[in-house]
Design a protein around this motif. Structure first.
Motif, PDB file in Angstrom:
ATOM      1  N   TRP A 140     -16.166  -5.119  25.535  1.00  0.00           N
ATOM      2  CA  TRP A 140     -16.440  -3.916  26.312  1.00  0.00           C
ATOM      3  C   TRP A 140     -17.405  -3.026  25.563  1.00  0.00           C
ATOM      4  CZ3 TRP A 140     -10.681  -2.070  26.405  1.00  0.00           C
ATOM      5  CH2 TRP A 140     -10.236  -1.838  25.107  1.00  0.00           C
ATOM      6  N   SER A 195     -15.349   6.547  31.740  1.00  0.00           N
ATOM      7  CA  SER A 195     -14.936   5.237  31.214  1.00  0.00           C
ATOM      8  C   SER A 195     -14.796   4.182  32.306  1.00  0.00           C
ATOM      9  CB  SER A 195     -13.614   5.358  30.453  1.00  0.00           C
ATOM     10  OG  SER A 195     -13.683   6.307  29.424  1.00  0.00           O
ATOM     11  N   TYR A 240     -13.830   0.591  31.028  1.00  0.00           N
ATOM     12  CA  TYR A 240     -12.449   0.581  30.541  1.00  0.00           C
ATOM     13  C   TYR A 240     -11.476   0.503  31.709  1.00  0.00           C
ATOM     14  CZ  TYR A 240      -8.124   2.608  28.643  1.00  0.00           C
ATOM     15  OH  TYR A 240      -6.820   2.847  28.298  1.00  0.00           O
ATOM     16  N   ARG A 241     -11.695   1.330  32.734  1.00  0.00           N
ATOM     17  CA  ARG A 241     -10.789   1.353  33.881  1.00  0.00           C
ATOM     18  C   ARG A 241     -10.849   0.044  34.669  1.00  0.00           C
ATOM     19  NH1 ARG A 241     -12.412   4.652  37.542  1.00  0.00           N
ATOM     20  NH2 ARG A 241     -14.326   5.458  36.607  1.00  0.00           N
ATOM     21  N   LYS A 298     -11.600  -2.907  33.535  1.00  0.00           N
ATOM     22  CA  LYS A 298     -10.947  -3.977  32.773  1.00  0.00           C
ATOM     23  C   LYS A 298      -9.427  -3.862  32.859  1.00  0.00           C
ATOM     24  CE  LYS A 298     -11.401  -6.433  28.429  1.00  0.00           C
ATOM     25  NZ  LYS A 298     -12.235  -6.597  27.239  1.00  0.00           N
ATOM     26  N   LYS A 299      -8.924  -2.654  32.760  1.00  0.00           N
ATOM     27  CA  LYS A 299      -7.470  -2.472  32.842  1.00  0.00           C
ATOM     28  C   LYS A 299      -6.954  -2.881  34.219  1.00  0.00           C
ATOM     29  CE  LYS A 299      -3.744   0.739  31.803  1.00  0.00           C
ATOM     30  NZ  LYS A 299      -2.907   0.260  32.908  1.00  0.00           N
ATOM     31  N   GLN A 342      -6.779  -7.374  25.064  1.00  0.00           N
ATOM     32  CA  GLN A 342      -8.053  -7.009  25.684  1.00  0.00           C
ATOM     33  C   GLN A 342      -9.198  -7.989  25.371  1.00  0.00           C
ATOM     34  OE1 GLN A 342      -5.991  -4.805  24.138  1.00  0.00           O
ATOM     35  NE2 GLN A 342      -5.245  -3.838  26.009  1.00  0.00           N
ATOM     36  N   LEU A 352      -7.373  -2.899  21.939  1.00  0.00           N
ATOM     37  CA  LEU A 352      -7.127  -1.532  22.378  1.00  0.00           C
ATOM     38  C   LEU A 352      -7.214  -0.532  21.237  1.00  0.00           C
ATOM     39  CD1 LEU A 352      -6.465   0.102  24.890  1.00  0.00           C
ATOM     40  CD2 LEU A 352      -4.035  -0.209  24.377  1.00  0.00           C
ATOM     41  N   HIS A 361     -10.746   0.732  20.805  1.00  0.00           N
ATOM     42  CA  HIS A 361     -11.109   1.699  21.836  1.00  0.00           C
ATOM     43  C   HIS A 361     -10.422   3.034  21.599  1.00  0.00           C
ATOM     44  CE1 HIS A 361     -11.143   3.613  25.835  1.00  0.00           C
ATOM     45  NE2 HIS A 361     -12.266   2.944  26.025  1.00  0.00           N
ATOM     46  N   CYS A 393     -12.223   6.652  20.936  1.00  0.00           N
ATOM     47  CA  CYS A 393     -11.953   7.825  21.790  1.00  0.00           C
ATOM     48  C   CYS A 393     -11.408   8.988  20.976  1.00  0.00           C
ATOM     49  CB  CYS A 393     -10.962   7.449  22.888  1.00  0.00           C
ATOM     50  SG  CYS A 393     -11.675   6.415  24.184  1.00  0.00           S
TER      51      CYS A 393
END
Length: 831
Positions: A180, A207, A210-211, A213-214, A244, A673, A676, A680
């Motif tokens: 990512w 993001s 990120y969203r 992928k989740k 991830q 994770l 990431h 953040c």
């Protein structure tokens, strides 16, 4: 791991091993780029057999589940037909289901044995390997139903056995992709609400990758549960914090955040034991497994549930009937290959067919691992007693491996016979063993090319390398290679100083980081070009110079902490040595966890110096605050650059933050994770705070500043301390120190300073900070003078009051400033 060592040396060392003309083959932990391989493969979709010839292009990496390579098909031959995806010229992913690391093998196999009482089946049992591969085919077809594209799951083409490494393996579609991008997002507070499932304004959400992928991984987990593969879903459970990287975004699929997302790994490495959770999400998985009646989890599927799913979507699975029948057969063989008392339980007491199947599959596993030849295999299969004897022999400490070798393989019998009868052969055997060790050290970066060649020519030198090989690779090389040690010391202590004074070196430093960032997918080509085009701008040079100063401050805290610990031990000879060393280690540990350290103080004071020298607060308004804090201070300048140079700022923050987290075992993996979260925390969260502060500042411009409440807060805080002091004086006849009232000393200044900033109306931030500091200082002074003025200080003298007051002013002022800052950080925005 990138070592910078040459592949040529490996081939030279391998040739030297062959020149020893030993009867046994060379031990192989990992394959090198350029190695040509030939396997008898079996197609997953249609069980077609053929011979494939491959060349390794690249070693991709390895973990508990196995080792992955990018390979190219040189040739394929079969009498029964083609296998989809296996064509000359095709680039594939090859996974051999044995870890390259000896420790990883031992840990994985131990955990698996505890769970299932047998060897790791995916490595040694072709039926287990094929069962997992066929499950993946069904999951891929299910992805077409759920996501509208079966490319959401990587395709798997064939399985094989590598007798040289003693493991099963598989050939899959090669995915050119990335984990990512670390996205800039100043709305982390909104993202947090989204993760909790609350209703929010989607226009404020950031993001997107990120969203996406989740959501993709959550949907895939739901699909796997629907298909009867809950234990396969463990590879994609978001809460494990390490799943991830199992999902990649295909290269060239940047039209939208969700395009090209692909699940690439369905092979678990570690069994999940009920008493050994290895990630936050494992607690939930263990509970769910217990509810399903699965005490130990690995990759068990539910065929009945799969058949129900197939029946529901009969048309989509119409061509997969033969695969389903093979899956049933392979699953039965796989599950009956180990005792697995948590699933077989009472069957082990009466089912002779189960025991017969287990013994037969033990032989299969020994053959896969190349412990026995074809003749020995046939003898064992004819006599169950011999199988049991071979198994028991393997359990004998130290001697078991030797006895199995001379029983199972003729070349080992000849090898050991000549060792005992020929001095010349013994010398060659020792030399061969040394070369194998040298290959491992060279591959791990413990020795460089030159030293590897020297050790190969003078094998006796390995004697003093072997004891040191238990050290981490870098430390091993540091203590055995003087040239390397000098280079590392110069890199740590001299290079930062050179970076400060040498503009060309700083520019090259940035260019090298950009190149490295492209390799690690922190940057794409476009972003790299943008950064490099800005290298010569004045502000970039200023920030790079400041970063060089930050690098210079890295060892300050360590040096100071060591000096303080040593001075303490030397100054207290009366303390027992063990206790003194324990205190010294505690001092070192304390310096690592305090929020403000000697290094961060130096860094922060340097930023203050720049502000004063240039009379320019605007360009340092973030760095001047963040610079004083440990760890996060290294990102002060990248964050400061966020609006002027957003691409460079994002890259620098990602580079510094993620490089630090990658030293964390397992959870520090690239794309996981934790990476990431750290990005953040150190980059996006300060931007979010700044955004919220700006929003509040706009609202506050319409409000009048207020300061009179500072006195009320100070009097209230002092009053509470006065009561506490009076109680302590009456009881102990002395004014309490900060240690005696530590809870009051923290809570009251924090609460009062929070009240100061909450009631300050339209006051500017720096005035709020000053108001909080004044409040804290006033509380300190009043708290010790009020008892004296009112006459209930008792026996406390003026000197005690003065000393206590000084300490309280110092501590309460700092805590109050922190209270103002924390309150401002925690306050929500106004959008």
């Amino acid at each position: 791991m990138e070592t910078g060592n040459s592949d040529t040396v490996y081939w030279e060392l391998e040739k030297e091993f062959r020149d020893t003309a030993l009867h046994r083959p060379m031990h192989v932990d990992r394959l090198e780029a350029g190695t040509e391989l030939e396997y008898e493969i079996t197609g997953v979709a249609d069980a077609i057999k053929g011979i494939v010839r491959l060349v390794i292009e690249k070693f991709v990496g390895g973990g508990f589940a196995g080792q992955v390579y990018r390979v190219k098909v040189l040739d394929y031959q079969s009498d029964t037909g083609p296998i989809t995806g296996i064509e000359p010229g095709n680039v594939l992913a090859m996974k051999i289901l044995i870890p390259p690391s000896a420790f990883s093998r031992l840990f994985r196999n131990t955990v698996y044995w505890v769970g299932f009482q047998g060897p790791f089946q995916l490595q040694v049992n072709p039926a287990a390997s094929r069962s997992g591969a066929i499950w993946q085919k069904f999951i891929r077809r299910g992805a077409m139903i759920r996501f509208g594209d079966e490319k959401a799951v990587v395709d798997i083409h064939a399985t094989f056995v590598d007798s040289r490494m003693g493991s099963c393996g598989e050939l899959s579609e090669w995915i050119e992709g990335r984990t990512w991008r670390l996205e800039v997002d100043e709305h982390l507070d909104v993202l947090k609400q989204w993760r909790k499932g609350r209703k929010i304004d989607v226009n404020r959400l950031g993001s997107p990758e990120y969203r996406a992928k989740k959501e993709f991984m959550d949907n895939l987990v739901d699909l796997l549960h629907d298909m009867g593969a809950p234990e396969f879903a463990r590879q994609y459970e978001w809460s494990t914090c390490k799943s991830q990287p199992n999902c990649l975004k295909r290269k060239g699929k940047d039209e939208s955040p969700s395009d090209g997302l692909t699940a690439v790994d369905f092979r678990a490495g570690l069994a999940l034991l009920p008493f050994l959770p290895m990630s936050p999400g494992d607690f939930k998985l263990i509970a769910n497994g217990l509810m399903r009646g699965s005490l130990v989890q690995f990759d068990r599927g539910n065929i009945v549930r799969l058949e129900q799913f197939i029946e529901t979507h009969r048309d989509e699975f119409a061509d997969m009937g033969p695969m389903l029948e093979e899956l049933k057969t392979d699953e039965r063989v796989y599950r009956e290959s180990v005792p697995d008392i948590t699933h077989n339980h009472v069957r082990l007491l009466y089912d002779s067919r189960l025991w017969s199947a287990m013994l037969d599959n033990f032989v299969t596993g020994w053959k896969v691992r190349n412990l026995i030849d074809r003749e020995c295999e046939e003898k064992l299969r004819r006599n169950k007693a011999l199988i049991l004897l071979f198994y028991v022999i393997g359990s004998i400490p130290l001697a078991g491996r030797f006895l199995r070798r001379i029983w199972g393989q003729p070349f080992y019998r000849e090898h050991y016979r000549e060792i005992l009868t020929s001095w010349t052969y013994l010398r060659r055997a020792v030399r061969g063993k040394c070369i194998e060790r040298i290959i491992g050290w060279h591959r791990a970066g413990r020795i460089d090319d030159e030293r590897a060649e020297k050790l190969a020519g003078q094998g006796w030198r390995c004697l003093y390398y072997i004891p040191l090989s238990v050290l981490p690779a870098g430390l091993h090389r540091f203590v055995t290679d003087l040239k390397y040690a000098k280079e590392r010391l110069a890199y740590l202590f001299l290079r930062p100083v050179r970076l400060y004074f040498d503009a060309d070196l700083r520019e090259q430093w940035l260019r090298d980081m950009v190149i490295d960032g492209k390799k690690k997918n922190l940057l794409d080509d476009e972003d790299a070009e943008v950064i490099l085009s800005q290298v010569n701008e004045p502000y970039i040079q200023k920030y790079l110079k400041s970063l060089a100063v930050h690098v210079c401050t890295v060892p300050v805290t360590q040096v100071v902490s060591v000096m303080v610990a040593v001075i303490y031990i030397v100054m207290h000879p009366e303390i027992p040595r063990v206790q003194a060393y324990a205190i010294g280690l505690s001092i070192l540990a304390l310096f690592q966890v305090v929020p403000i350290s000697p290094g961060s103080l130096v860094r922060g004071l340097y930023v203050v110096y720049l502000v004063i020298k240039e009379r320019n607060f605007k360009d340092y308004n973030i760095a001047v605050f963040l610079g004083f804090f440990k760890y996060i201070g290294y990102l002060a300048f990248p964050i400061q650059m966020a609006y002027r140079y957003p691409t460079l700022a994002r890259f620098m923050a990602g580079h510094w933050a993620t490089e630090a987290v990658h030293i964390v075992p397992v959870f520090g993996e690239r794309g996981a994770l934790l990476e990431h979260s750290v990005f953040c925390l150190f980059y996006n969260w300060p931007l979010t705070i700044r955004r919220r502060m700006k929003e509040r500042s706009l609202v506050r411009t319409a409000m009048a500043p207020r300061y009179w409440h500072v006195a009320i807060c100070a009097i209230a805080g002092a009053g509470m301390f006065s009561f506490a002091d009076h109680y302590h004086i009456v009881k102990f006849q002395e004014l309490p120190g900060l240690k005696e009232i530590w809870a009051f000393a923290i809570i009251i200044p924090l609460v009062c300073s929070a009240a100061v900033t909450l009631g300050a109306g339209g006051a500017l931030l720096w005035k709020r900070v000053i108001g909080g500091a004044v409040c804290g200082g006033a509380i300190a002074v009043l708290s010790v003078t009020i008892p004296a003025i009112l006459g209930y200080a008792g026996p406390v003298g003026i000197g005690d009051i003065a000393i206590n007051s000084v300490w309280r002013v110092f501590v309460f002022t700092i805590i109050s400033v922190i209270g103002v800052i924390l309150t401002e950080i925690k306050l929500p925005g106004t959008e």
